[in-house]
Design a protein around this motif. Structure first.
Motif, PDB file in Angstrom:
ATOM      1  N   ALA A  74       0.791  -1.235   0.192  1.00 21.74           N
ATOM      2  CA  ALA A  74      -0.101   0.056  -0.058  1.00 21.74           C
ATOM      3  C   ALA A  74       0.877   1.255  -0.017  1.00 21.74           C
ATOM      4  O   ALA A  74       2.030   1.244   0.214  1.00 21.74           O
ATOM      5  CB  ALA A  74      -1.056   0.185   1.232  1.00 21.74           C
ATOM      6  N   LYS A  75       0.411   2.565  -0.247  1.00 22.18           N
ATOM      7  CA  LYS A  75       1.080   3.411  -0.390  1.00 22.18           C
ATOM      8  C   LYS A  75       1.722   3.838   0.831  1.00 22.18           C
ATOM      9  O   LYS A  75       0.834   4.306   1.944  1.00 22.18           O
ATOM     10  CB  LYS A  75       0.426   4.670  -1.107  1.00 22.18           C
ATOM     11  CG  LYS A  75       1.187   6.089  -1.200  1.00 22.18           C
ATOM     12  CD  LYS A  75       0.625   7.113  -2.286  1.00 22.18           C
ATOM     13  CE  LYS A  75       1.735   8.274  -2.362  1.00 22.18           C
ATOM     14  NZ  LYS A  75       1.009   9.241  -3.447  1.00 22.18           N
ATOM     15  N   ASP A  77       3.311   6.338   3.962  1.00 21.42           N
ATOM     16  CA  ASP A  77       3.393   7.735   4.361  1.00 21.42           C
ATOM     17  C   ASP A  77       4.627   8.353   4.708  1.00 21.42           C
ATOM     18  O   ASP A  77       4.838   9.349   5.028  1.00 21.42           O
ATOM     19  CB  ASP A  77       2.079   7.761   5.525  1.00 21.42           C
ATOM     20  CG  ASP A  77       2.545   7.020   6.584  1.00 21.42           C
ATOM     21  OD1 ASP A  77       1.494   6.485   7.047  1.00 21.42           O
ATOM     22  OD2 ASP A  77       3.605   7.047   7.298  1.00 21.42           O
ATOM     23  N   ASP A  95       6.416   5.117 -10.241  1.00 21.87           N
ATOM     24  CA  ASP A  95       5.617   5.721  -9.740  1.00 21.87           C
ATOM     25  C   ASP A  95       5.916   6.539  -8.423  1.00 21.87           C
ATOM     26  O   ASP A  95       5.591   7.502  -7.891  1.00 21.87           O
ATOM     27  CB  ASP A  95       4.226   5.172  -9.626  1.00 21.87           C
ATOM     28  CG  ASP A  95       4.237   3.958  -8.759  1.00 21.87           C
ATOM     29  OD1 ASP A  95       5.217   3.386  -8.477  1.00 21.87           O
ATOM     30  OD2 ASP A  95       3.177   3.495  -8.356  1.00 21.87           O
ATOM     31  N   LEU A  96       6.694   5.635  -7.505  1.00 26.13           N
ATOM     32  CA  LEU A  96       6.930   6.045  -6.061  1.00 26.13           C
ATOM     33  C   LEU A  96       8.012   7.053  -6.176  1.00 26.13           C
ATOM     34  O   LEU A  96       8.143   7.970  -5.302  1.00 26.13           O
ATOM     35  CB  LEU A  96       7.406   4.930  -5.204  1.00 26.13           C
ATOM     36  CG  LEU A  96       7.536   5.144  -3.832  1.00 26.13           C
ATOM     37  CD1 LEU A  96       6.055   5.685  -3.268  1.00 26.13           C
ATOM     38  CD2 LEU A  96       7.631   3.618  -3.178  1.00 26.13           C
ATOM     39  N   PRO A 101       6.132  10.028  -0.924  1.00 22.04           N
ATOM     40  CA  PRO A 101       5.542  10.683   0.289  1.00 22.04           C
ATOM     41  C   PRO A 101       6.873  11.445   0.832  1.00 22.04           C
ATOM     42  O   PRO A 101       7.903  11.677   0.141  1.00 22.04           O
ATOM     43  CB  PRO A 101       5.246   9.445   1.035  1.00 22.04           C
ATOM     44  CG  PRO A 101       6.045   8.204   0.754  1.00 22.04           C
ATOM     45  CD  PRO A 101       6.377   8.679  -0.805  1.00 22.04           C
TER      46      PRO A 101
END
Length: 316
Positions: A74-75, A77, A95-96, A101
Protein backbone atom coordinates in the motif's frame (compact mmCIF):
# COMPACT_ATOMS: atom_id res chain seq x y z
CA UNK A 1 26.62 9.63 17.20
CA UNK A 2 23.59 11.89 17.63
CA UNK A 3 20.41 11.12 15.71
CA UNK A 4 18.44 14.23 14.62
CA UNK A 5 15.32 14.62 16.74
CA UNK A 6 13.26 15.65 13.70
CA UNK A 7 14.09 12.32 12.05
CA UNK A 8 13.12 10.36 15.16
CA UNK A 9 9.86 12.27 15.35
CA UNK A 10 8.98 11.46 11.73
CA UNK A 11 9.60 7.76 12.35
CA UNK A 12 7.51 7.80 15.54
CA UNK A 13 4.61 9.52 13.77
CA UNK A 14 4.54 7.38 10.62
CA UNK A 15 2.33 4.30 10.48
CA UNK A 16 3.26 2.79 7.12
CA UNK A 17 6.93 3.02 6.19
CA UNK A 18 8.82 1.85 3.10
CA UNK A 19 12.58 1.30 3.40
CA UNK A 20 14.86 0.96 0.40
CA UNK A 21 18.33 1.72 -0.94
CA UNK A 22 20.22 2.05 -4.22
CA UNK A 23 19.99 -0.24 -7.24
CA UNK A 24 22.35 -3.24 -7.22
CA UNK A 25 22.33 -3.27 -3.41
CA UNK A 26 25.24 -4.79 -1.48
CA UNK A 27 25.57 -5.83 2.14
CA UNK A 28 25.41 -2.39 3.71
CA UNK A 29 22.36 -1.35 1.69
CA UNK A 30 20.41 -4.57 2.29
CA UNK A 31 21.61 -5.17 5.83
CA UNK A 32 20.76 -1.62 6.90
CA UNK A 33 17.33 -1.70 5.23
CA UNK A 34 16.35 -5.07 6.71
CA UNK A 35 17.63 -4.21 10.19
CA UNK A 36 15.80 -0.89 10.23
CA UNK A 37 12.55 -2.42 9.03
CA UNK A 38 12.72 -5.17 11.67
CA UNK A 39 13.35 -2.55 14.34
CA UNK A 40 10.43 -0.41 13.19
CA UNK A 41 8.17 -3.47 13.14
CA UNK A 42 9.02 -4.07 16.80
CA UNK A 43 7.60 -0.57 17.43
CA UNK A 44 4.33 -1.62 15.82
CA UNK A 45 4.98 0.06 12.46
CA UNK A 46 3.94 -1.41 9.13
CA UNK A 47 7.46 -1.31 7.74
CA UNK A 48 8.28 -2.93 4.40
CA UNK A 49 11.58 -3.28 2.57
CA UNK A 50 11.23 -2.48 -1.14
CA UNK A 51 13.69 -3.47 -3.87
CA UNK A 52 12.12 -3.50 -7.32
CA UNK A 53 14.90 -5.68 -8.74
CA UNK A 54 14.70 -8.13 -5.86
CA UNK A 55 17.43 -9.36 -3.52
CA UNK A 56 20.76 -10.45 -5.08
CA UNK A 57 21.24 -14.18 -4.48
CA UNK A 58 24.43 -13.58 -2.48
CA UNK A 59 22.32 -11.88 0.23
CA UNK A 60 19.29 -14.18 0.16
CA UNK A 61 20.50 -15.68 3.46
CA UNK A 62 19.81 -12.47 5.40
CA UNK A 63 16.93 -12.63 7.91
CA UNK A 64 13.63 -11.49 6.35
CA UNK A 65 15.18 -11.29 2.85
CA UNK A 66 12.31 -13.47 1.64
CA UNK A 67 9.88 -10.75 2.76
CA UNK A 68 11.39 -8.05 0.56
CA UNK A 69 8.77 -6.70 -1.87
CA UNK A 70 9.16 -5.36 -5.39
CA UNK A 71 6.29 -2.90 -4.87
CA UNK A 72 4.72 -1.64 -1.62
CA UNK A 73 1.57 -3.45 -0.49
CA UNK A 74 0.00 0.00 0.00
CA UNK A 75 1.19 3.56 -0.45
CA UNK A 76 3.52 4.45 2.44
CA UNK A 77 3.28 7.71 4.34
CA UNK A 78 7.06 7.76 4.84
CA UNK A 79 9.92 6.61 2.59
CA UNK A 80 13.35 5.93 4.12
CA UNK A 81 16.43 5.78 1.90
CA UNK A 82 19.38 4.05 3.56
CA UNK A 83 22.90 4.13 2.10
CA UNK A 84 21.46 6.24 -0.72
CA UNK A 85 20.51 9.90 -1.05
CA UNK A 86 19.28 10.07 -4.64
CA UNK A 87 15.73 8.97 -5.51
CA UNK A 88 16.83 8.40 -9.10
CA UNK A 89 19.31 5.76 -7.88
CA UNK A 90 16.82 4.13 -5.51
CA UNK A 91 15.54 0.65 -6.39
CA UNK A 92 11.89 1.70 -6.41
CA UNK A 93 8.89 1.58 -8.76
CA UNK A 94 8.84 4.63 -11.03
CA UNK A 95 5.53 5.93 -9.68
CA UNK A 96 6.98 6.10 -6.16
CA UNK A 97 9.99 8.02 -7.46
CA UNK A 98 7.80 10.50 -9.30
CA UNK A 99 5.32 11.05 -6.46
CA UNK A 100 7.06 10.07 -3.23
CA UNK A 101 5.70 10.63 0.26
CA UNK A 102 7.88 12.36 2.86
CA UNK A 103 11.47 11.15 2.33
CA UNK A 104 14.12 10.55 4.99
CA UNK A 105 17.75 9.92 4.06
CA UNK A 106 20.10 7.92 6.31
CA UNK A 107 23.48 7.73 4.64
CA UNK A 108 27.23 7.89 5.21
CA UNK A 109 28.08 9.16 1.75
CA UNK A 110 29.01 12.87 1.81
CA UNK A 111 26.49 13.92 -0.83
CA UNK A 112 22.94 14.27 0.47
CA UNK A 113 19.65 15.36 -1.05
CA UNK A 114 17.66 18.41 -0.01
CA UNK A 115 15.22 17.77 2.82
CA UNK A 116 15.36 15.62 5.94
CA UNK A 117 18.92 14.27 5.73
CA UNK A 118 21.01 12.47 8.30
CA UNK A 119 24.48 12.09 6.82
CA UNK A 120 27.52 10.85 8.78
CA UNK A 121 30.54 10.64 6.44
CA UNK A 122 32.75 9.34 9.26
CA UNK A 123 30.55 6.29 9.84
CA UNK A 124 32.19 3.10 8.60
CA UNK A 125 28.85 1.91 7.19
CA UNK A 126 25.24 3.03 7.14
CA UNK A 127 24.66 0.03 9.39
CA UNK A 128 26.60 1.86 12.10
CA UNK A 129 24.08 4.69 11.86
CA UNK A 130 21.15 2.26 12.04
CA UNK A 131 22.53 0.92 15.32
CA UNK A 132 22.49 4.44 16.76
CA UNK A 133 18.98 5.01 15.40
CA UNK A 134 17.56 1.82 16.91
CA UNK A 135 19.19 2.70 20.22
CA UNK A 136 17.59 6.16 20.13
CA UNK A 137 14.22 4.52 19.43
CA UNK A 138 14.87 2.07 22.30
CA UNK A 139 14.56 -0.97 20.08
CA UNK A 140 16.47 -4.01 21.42
CA UNK A 141 18.93 -5.68 19.03
CA UNK A 142 17.91 -9.26 18.22
CA UNK A 143 20.10 -11.94 16.64
CA UNK A 144 18.34 -11.33 13.31
CA UNK A 145 18.92 -7.58 13.44
CA UNK A 146 22.54 -8.12 14.53
CA UNK A 147 23.13 -10.46 11.58
CA UNK A 148 21.99 -7.78 9.15
CA UNK A 149 24.01 -5.04 10.82
CA UNK A 150 27.19 -7.14 11.03
CA UNK A 151 26.79 -7.91 7.33
CA UNK A 152 26.52 -4.18 6.65
CA UNK A 153 29.66 -3.51 8.67
CA UNK A 154 31.90 -6.19 7.13
CA UNK A 155 30.77 -5.30 3.61
CA UNK A 156 31.83 -1.67 3.79
CA UNK A 157 35.02 -2.30 5.78
CA UNK A 158 36.11 -5.27 3.64
CA UNK A 159 35.93 -7.47 6.74
CA UNK A 160 37.89 -4.85 8.68
CA UNK A 161 40.85 -4.27 6.38
CA UNK A 162 39.80 -1.05 4.60
CA UNK A 163 40.89 2.38 5.84
CA UNK A 164 37.46 3.03 7.38
CA UNK A 165 38.02 0.31 10.01
CA UNK A 166 37.88 2.56 13.06
CA UNK A 167 38.08 1.62 16.75
CA UNK A 168 34.38 2.46 16.91
CA UNK A 169 33.60 0.03 14.09
CA UNK A 170 35.51 -2.76 15.82
CA UNK A 171 33.77 -2.07 19.14
CA UNK A 172 30.43 -2.22 17.33
CA UNK A 173 31.39 -5.54 15.75
CA UNK A 174 32.20 -6.94 19.19
CA UNK A 175 28.80 -5.79 20.51
CA UNK A 176 26.98 -7.44 17.60
CA UNK A 177 28.89 -10.70 18.04
CA UNK A 178 27.46 -10.98 21.55
CA UNK A 179 24.10 -11.81 19.96
CA UNK A 180 25.33 -15.21 18.82
CA UNK A 181 26.03 -14.60 15.14
CA UNK A 182 28.71 -16.57 13.27
CA UNK A 183 31.41 -14.18 11.98
CA UNK A 184 33.20 -16.87 9.94
CA UNK A 185 30.05 -17.90 8.11
CA UNK A 186 29.00 -14.32 7.40
CA UNK A 187 32.45 -13.34 6.11
CA UNK A 188 32.43 -16.35 3.78
CA UNK A 189 28.96 -15.62 2.45
CA UNK A 190 29.63 -11.92 1.88
CA UNK A 191 33.22 -11.92 0.61
CA UNK A 192 34.25 -15.36 -0.63
CA UNK A 193 31.46 -17.72 -1.62
CA UNK A 194 30.74 -18.05 -5.34
CA UNK A 195 29.44 -20.68 -7.75
CA UNK A 196 31.68 -22.58 -10.17
CA UNK A 197 30.11 -20.60 -13.03
CA UNK A 198 31.05 -17.34 -11.27
CA UNK A 199 34.57 -18.70 -10.75
CA UNK A 200 34.86 -19.29 -14.50
CA UNK A 201 33.69 -15.70 -15.04
CA UNK A 202 36.33 -14.48 -12.59
CA UNK A 203 38.95 -16.37 -14.60
CA UNK A 204 37.82 -14.52 -17.73
CA UNK A 205 38.02 -11.18 -15.99
CA UNK A 206 41.56 -11.86 -14.79
CA UNK A 207 42.65 -13.14 -18.20
CA UNK A 208 41.41 -9.92 -19.82
CA UNK A 209 42.86 -7.65 -17.10
CA UNK A 210 45.21 -4.81 -18.03
CA UNK A 211 47.78 -3.09 -15.81
CA UNK A 212 49.32 0.33 -16.44
CA UNK A 213 52.21 0.43 -13.96
CA UNK A 214 53.34 3.98 -14.79
CA UNK A 215 50.14 5.40 -13.26
CA UNK A 216 49.00 2.46 -11.09
CA UNK A 217 45.82 1.57 -13.01
CA UNK A 218 44.38 -1.97 -13.11
CA UNK A 219 41.24 -2.59 -15.13
CA UNK A 220 39.20 -5.22 -16.89
CA UNK A 221 35.91 -5.50 -18.77
CA UNK A 222 33.26 -8.21 -19.05
CA UNK A 223 30.99 -8.28 -22.10
CA UNK A 224 27.54 -9.73 -22.64
CA UNK A 225 29.26 -12.60 -24.38
CA UNK A 226 31.29 -13.38 -21.26
CA UNK A 227 28.12 -13.60 -19.17
CA UNK A 228 26.25 -15.67 -21.77
CA UNK A 229 29.06 -18.19 -22.28
CA UNK A 230 29.54 -18.77 -18.54
CA UNK A 231 25.83 -18.78 -17.66
CA UNK A 232 26.24 -15.89 -15.23
CA UNK A 233 24.99 -12.35 -14.72
CA UNK A 234 26.14 -9.13 -13.11
CA UNK A 235 25.26 -10.34 -9.61
CA UNK A 236 28.06 -12.90 -9.94
CA UNK A 237 30.70 -10.15 -10.18
CA UNK A 238 30.38 -9.15 -6.51
CA UNK A 239 33.88 -8.40 -5.13
CA UNK A 240 35.59 -9.07 -8.50
CA UNK A 241 37.02 -5.55 -8.60
CA UNK A 242 38.94 -6.27 -5.40
CA UNK A 243 41.10 -8.79 -7.28
CA UNK A 244 42.21 -5.93 -9.54
CA UNK A 245 42.74 -3.67 -6.54
CA UNK A 246 45.01 -6.32 -4.99
CA UNK A 247 47.54 -6.11 -7.83
CA UNK A 248 50.82 -4.79 -6.44
CA UNK A 249 51.42 -1.22 -7.56
CA UNK A 250 47.74 -0.49 -8.18
CA UNK A 251 46.39 2.89 -7.13
CA UNK A 252 42.97 2.60 -8.79
CA UNK A 253 41.10 -0.47 -10.05
CA UNK A 254 38.20 -0.32 -12.50
CA UNK A 255 35.83 -3.08 -13.59
CA UNK A 256 33.36 -2.65 -16.49
CA UNK A 257 30.36 -4.97 -16.89
CA UNK A 258 28.14 -4.83 -19.96
CA UNK A 259 24.62 -5.73 -18.79
CA UNK A 260 22.80 -4.71 -21.99
CA UNK A 261 24.01 -3.80 -25.49
CA UNK A 262 24.13 -0.12 -24.48
CA UNK A 263 24.24 -0.32 -20.69
CA UNK A 264 27.49 -0.63 -18.73
CA UNK A 265 28.06 -0.76 -14.99
CA UNK A 266 31.37 0.45 -13.61
CA UNK A 267 33.02 -0.23 -10.25
CA UNK A 268 35.98 1.89 -9.09
CA UNK A 269 38.25 1.20 -6.13
CA UNK A 270 41.19 3.21 -4.81
CA UNK A 271 44.10 1.93 -2.77
CA UNK A 272 45.68 5.33 -2.13
CA UNK A 273 44.20 8.78 -1.53
CA UNK A 274 42.67 9.04 -5.01
CA UNK A 275 39.00 10.03 -4.72
CA UNK A 276 37.17 7.69 -7.11
CA UNK A 277 33.79 9.05 -5.99
CA UNK A 278 34.66 12.31 -7.76
CA UNK A 279 35.35 10.34 -10.94
CA UNK A 280 32.07 8.43 -10.63
CA UNK A 281 30.10 11.64 -10.15
CA UNK A 282 31.28 12.84 -13.57
CA UNK A 283 29.14 10.02 -14.95
CA UNK A 284 26.17 10.59 -12.59
CA UNK A 285 27.39 7.94 -10.18
CA UNK A 286 28.61 8.18 -6.61
CA UNK A 287 29.98 6.38 -3.60
CA UNK A 288 32.90 6.69 -1.21
CA UNK A 289 36.30 8.24 -1.88
CA UNK A 290 37.81 4.73 -1.98
CA UNK A 291 34.86 2.82 -3.50
CA UNK A 292 32.39 4.15 -6.04
CA UNK A 293 30.42 3.25 -9.13
CA UNK A 294 28.40 4.55 -12.04
CA UNK A 295 26.27 3.44 -15.00
CA UNK A 296 26.65 4.49 -18.61
CA UNK A 297 24.04 4.18 -21.35
CA UNK A 298 26.42 3.42 -24.21
CA UNK A 299 28.30 0.50 -25.81
CA UNK A 300 31.03 -1.19 -23.78
CA UNK A 301 33.97 0.05 -25.86
CA UNK A 302 32.80 3.66 -25.63
CA UNK A 303 32.21 3.42 -21.88
CA UNK A 304 35.68 1.96 -21.31
CA UNK A 305 37.27 4.74 -23.34
CA UNK A 306 35.45 7.56 -21.56
CA UNK A 307 35.88 6.34 -17.99
CA UNK A 308 39.52 5.34 -18.38
CA UNK A 309 40.26 8.74 -19.90
CA UNK A 310 38.87 10.38 -16.75
CA UNK A 311 40.76 7.99 -14.46
CA UNK A 312 44.07 8.45 -16.26
CA UNK A 313 43.67 12.22 -16.09
CA UNK A 314 43.33 12.05 -12.30
CA UNK A 315 46.18 9.57 -11.85
CA UNK A 316 48.58 11.56 -14.03
Amino acid sequence: MRVPETLLQKLREAKRIAVTSHVSPEGDALGSALALAMGLQRLGKRAEVIFSDGVPKRYAFLPNAERVLKVPSAKPDLLVLVDCSDLNRADLPQDLKEAPPTVIVIDHHPKGRDGLNWVEPKAAATGEMVVALLKALRVPITKEIATCLYTALITDTGVFHFANTTPKALRLAAQLLRHGIDPQELAYRVMEGRSFAATRLLARMLTKAKFEPDIGLSWSALSLKDFEQTGTNDEDTENFVNFLRAVEGTRVAVLFRQVKPERVRVSLRAKDSTNVAMIARKFDGGGHPAAAGCRLKQPLRQAVRQVLKAVRKVLK
